[in-house]
Design an enzyme around this catalytic site. Structure first.
Site, short mmCIF file in Angstrom:
data_model
loop_
_atom_site.label_atom_id
_atom_site.label_comp_id
_atom_site.label_asym_id
_atom_site.label_seq_id
_atom_site.Cartn_x
_atom_site.Cartn_y
_atom_site.Cartn_z
N ASP A 71 0.82 -1.22 0.00
CA ASP A 71 0.00 0.00 0.00
C ASP A 71 0.85 1.27 0.00
O ASP A 71 0.60 2.19 -0.76
CB ASP A 71 -0.94 0.03 1.21
CG ASP A 71 -2.10 -0.94 1.09
OD1 ASP A 71 -2.36 -1.43 -0.03
OD2 ASP A 71 -2.75 -1.20 2.12
N ASP B 143 0.63 -0.94 5.54
CA ASP B 143 -0.52 -1.57 4.90
C ASP B 143 -1.77 -1.14 5.65
O ASP B 143 -1.81 -1.19 6.88
CB ASP B 143 -0.38 -3.10 4.93
CG ASP B 143 -1.29 -3.76 3.94
OD1 ASP B 143 -1.06 -3.61 2.72
OD2 ASP B 143 -2.26 -4.43 4.36
N TYR B 144 -2.76 -0.69 4.91
CA TYR B 144 -4.03 -0.26 5.49
C TYR B 144 -4.95 -1.46 5.63
O TYR B 144 -5.06 -2.27 4.71
CB TYR B 144 -4.73 0.77 4.59
CG TYR B 144 -3.90 1.98 4.27
CD1 TYR B 144 -3.71 2.97 5.22
CD2 TYR B 144 -3.31 2.13 3.02
CE1 TYR B 144 -2.95 4.09 4.93
CE2 TYR B 144 -2.54 3.25 2.72
CZ TYR B 144 -2.37 4.22 3.68
OH TYR B 144 -1.62 5.32 3.38
#
Length: 176
Positions: A89, A102-103
């Site tokens: 991401d 990272d979401y």
């Protein structure tokens, strides 16, 4: 506009407010908010060959080194062949260290307090985000080794992986 297309136009202001809070809340691991970062690489694509790598070997390494030995579902018993392909991401640099972020949109409960360290680590283990983090860091390590050349020192340059659970931004760990 996206909220309207999905039938959530009446909540668009809430979404803008929430995402504004996400990008202005300092990340505990690095002490800086997303909107203050100056060196960012969104959606970093990576490819690397797997050369007959056994999923069981990846599983054993992640179990040994990540999440403090917390139990997690085993990876399937198969051998990887071909290319491992993915997109991280966000990769960013802060203070001379490079990080993968990272979401995650997982719902871990109804209240901010439900996003405590134990719950975040349980979600990491349950969904095997530990494997994802390891692959992302391997890709970043290889990129830094190539870009920085002989000056690259993993212990100095490689920051780590941050998993930002967006719904937990008001929780005790600020979602990280």
């Amino acid at each position: 506009r996206r909220c309207e297309r999905q039938g959530w136009g009446h909540r668009a202001d809430d979404v803008v407010e929430w995402l504004s809070e996400v990008v202005t809340t300092p990340l505990p691991s690095v002490g800086i908010a997303l909107d203050a970062l100056s060196v960012v690489l969104p959606e970093m694509e990576f490819w690397f060959p797997s050369h007959g790598l056994a999923a069981g070997r990846i599983d054993a390494l992640c179990n040994e080194h990540l999440l403090g030995g917390r139990s997690r579902p085993p990876l399937g018993n198969r051998t990887l062949n071909g290319m491992v392909i993915g997109f991280a991401d966000l990769v960013f640099e802060h203070g001379g260290r490079y990080w993968v972020l990272d979401y995650k949109s997982n719902a871990l409960g109804l209240d901010d307090a439900d996003y405590h360290r134990e719950a975040l680590e349980n979600a990491m283990a349950e969904h095997r985000y530990d494997v994802q983090a390891a692959l992302y860091l391997l890709a970043l390590h290889r990129l830094l080794r190539t870009r920085l050349g002989p000056d690259y020192q993993p212990e100095r340059h490689l920051g780590g992986a941050i998993y930002l659970f967006l719904r937990g931004v008001h929780g005790p760990e600020r979602g990280c």
